[in-house]
Structure formats: structure tokens, C-alpha cells
Design a protein around this motif. Structure first.
Motif, mmCIF file in Angstrom:
data_model
loop_
_atom_site.group_PDB
_atom_site.id
_atom_site.type_symbol
_atom_site.label_atom_id
_atom_site.label_comp_id
_atom_site.label_asym_id
_atom_site.label_seq_id
_atom_site.Cartn_x
_atom_site.Cartn_y
_atom_site.Cartn_z
ATOM 1 N N UNK A 1 0.819 -1.210 0.000
ATOM 2 C CA UNK A 1 0.000 0.000 0.000
ATOM 3 C C UNK A 1 0.853 1.260 0.000
ATOM 4 N N UNK A 2 0.215 2.340 -0.343
ATOM 5 C CA UNK A 2 0.822 3.670 -0.302
ATOM 6 C C UNK A 2 1.027 4.074 1.154
ATOM 7 N N UNK A 3 2.205 4.582 1.480
ATOM 8 C CA UNK A 3 2.503 4.998 2.851
ATOM 9 C C UNK A 3 2.288 6.495 3.064
ATOM 10 N N UNK A 4 2.231 7.262 1.975
ATOM 11 C CA UNK A 4 2.073 8.711 2.093
ATOM 12 C C UNK A 4 0.753 9.006 2.804
ATOM 13 N N UNK A 5 0.837 9.874 3.808
ATOM 14 C CA UNK A 5 -0.335 10.260 4.576
ATOM 15 C C UNK A 5 -0.439 9.553 5.913
ATOM 16 N N UNK A 6 0.373 8.514 6.130
ATOM 17 C CA UNK A 6 0.327 7.785 7.399
ATOM 18 C C UNK A 6 1.249 8.445 8.429
ATOM 19 N N UNK A 7 0.867 8.344 9.695
ATOM 20 C CA UNK A 7 1.715 8.826 10.784
ATOM 21 C C UNK A 7 2.805 7.798 11.036
ATOM 22 N N UNK A 8 4.000 8.290 11.367
ATOM 23 C CA UNK A 8 5.153 7.404 11.527
ATOM 24 C C UNK A 8 6.032 7.887 12.675
ATOM 25 N N UNK A 9 6.713 6.932 13.305
ATOM 26 C CA UNK A 9 7.723 7.202 14.321
ATOM 27 C C UNK A 9 8.972 6.441 13.898
ATOM 28 N N UNK A 10 10.113 7.108 13.915
ATOM 29 C CA UNK A 10 11.380 6.429 13.626
ATOM 30 C C UNK A 10 11.814 5.787 14.935
ATOM 31 N N UNK A 11 11.589 4.474 15.044
ATOM 32 C CA UNK A 11 11.867 3.794 16.311
ATOM 33 C C UNK A 11 13.302 3.307 16.418
ATOM 34 N N UNK A 12 14.002 3.250 15.311
ATOM 35 C CA UNK A 12 15.405 2.876 15.325
ATOM 36 C C UNK A 12 16.095 3.471 14.112
ATOM 37 N N UNK A 13 17.346 3.898 14.290
ATOM 38 C CA UNK A 13 18.077 4.492 13.173
ATOM 39 C C UNK A 13 19.572 4.452 13.450
ATOM 40 N N UNK B 1 12.987 5.974 -3.579
ATOM 41 C CA UNK B 1 13.584 4.647 -3.481
ATOM 42 C C UNK B 1 14.315 4.465 -2.155
ATOM 43 N N UNK B 2 15.047 5.471 -1.724
ATOM 44 C CA UNK B 2 15.902 5.333 -0.550
ATOM 45 C C UNK B 2 15.471 6.131 0.673
ATOM 46 N N UNK B 3 14.473 6.994 0.535
ATOM 47 C CA UNK B 3 14.111 7.903 1.630
ATOM 48 C C UNK B 3 12.618 7.915 1.918
ATOM 49 N N UNK B 4 12.292 8.178 3.177
ATOM 50 C CA UNK B 4 10.953 8.598 3.544
ATOM 51 C C UNK B 4 11.055 10.069 3.918
ATOM 52 N N UNK B 5 10.179 10.886 3.390
ATOM 53 C CA UNK B 5 10.156 12.309 3.707
ATOM 54 C C UNK B 5 9.025 12.504 4.713
ATOM 55 N N UNK B 6 9.386 13.000 5.899
ATOM 56 C CA UNK B 6 8.445 13.096 7.008
ATOM 57 C C UNK B 6 8.286 14.555 7.417
ATOM 58 N N UNK B 7 7.034 14.990 7.528
ATOM 59 C CA UNK B 7 6.721 16.330 8.019
ATOM 60 C C UNK B 7 6.605 16.245 9.535
ATOM 61 N N UNK B 8 7.585 16.798 10.241
ATOM 62 C CA UNK B 8 7.623 16.763 11.700
ATOM 63 C C UNK B 8 7.261 18.150 12.237
ATOM 64 N N UNK B 9 6.992 18.257 13.528
ATOM 65 C CA UNK B 9 6.728 19.585 14.103
ATOM 66 C C UNK B 9 7.894 20.564 13.929
ATOM 67 N N UNK B 10 9.091 20.041 13.723
ATOM 68 C CA UNK B 10 10.268 20.897 13.550
ATOM 69 C C UNK B 10 10.678 21.064 12.096
ATOM 70 N N UNK B 11 9.820 20.640 11.179
ATOM 71 C CA UNK B 11 10.121 20.796 9.760
ATOM 72 C C UNK B 11 10.175 19.473 9.039
#
Length: 94
Positions: A10-22, A39-49
Motif C-alpha cells: 500500500x501507499x505509505x504517504x499520509x500515514x503517521x510514523x515514528x522512527x523507532x530505530x536508526x 527509493x531510498x528515503x521517507x520524507x516526514x513532516x515533523x513539528x520541527x520541519x
């Protein structure tokens, strides 16, 4: 309907996400909404940008509709989104 068993199809755009490990400690704990995927990145809109998080060395906790959470190892998502969706569809066909 999207569930923990078929989330990669499924499409992931629009879902809420937490980076639990990195691999990068500054990425761990970031949360927000997925606004784009490459291909290599998820772009996440966070409260800090807007943040670009590499998939390869990260683990993502994605909140699905209905409040269900699923953890996804980013290394299994290292494909262009359209190829990832089609690849998992082909595996399902007998």
C-alpha cells in the motif's frame, strides 16, 4: 484495506510514523506524517520541519487506520514505491 499483513503493498504517504530505530541517533524518535517516498528515503513532516530519513538503516513504526501500529524494517522498503507495491502484488498471485 491496509493491515499489518499487507502494509508493504500500500501507499505509505499520509500515514503517521515514528522512527523507532536508526543508525543516525538524531533520527531516532522523530515522528510526523509521511509526505513523500523515494527509493531510498521517507520524507516526514515533523513539528520541527520536513526531514528526509534513509530507509536502509532505519526502523519505522507506522500507525495504520484504526490505530493499529506496525513496525517496518526500512531495508525491506528500499525500492521505488511503485516497484515495491507491484513486487508484493506479483508474489501474491499463484
Amino acid at each position: 484495506m491496509i493491515s499489518s499483513q499487507n502494509v508493504l503493498r500500500h501507499e505509505l504517504i499520509g500515514l503517521d510514523v515514528l522512527v523507532s530505530g536508526a543508525a543516525n541517533p538524531s533520527h531516532k524518535g522523530l515522528s510526523g506524517r509521511i509526505i513523500d517516498e523515494t527509493k531510498n528515503l521517507l520524507v516526514i513532516d515533523t513539528p520541527r520541519g520536513v526531514r528526509r530519513i534513509p530507509k536502509m538503516y532505519s526502523i519505522f513504526a507506522v500507525r495504520l487506520p484504526g490505530r493499529e501500529h506496525v513496525e517496518i524494517d526500512g531495508s525491506v522498503m528500499v525500492l521505488a514505491p511503485e516497484r515495491r507495491i507491484n513486487l508484493h502484488e506479483k508474489k501474491r498471485i499463484p
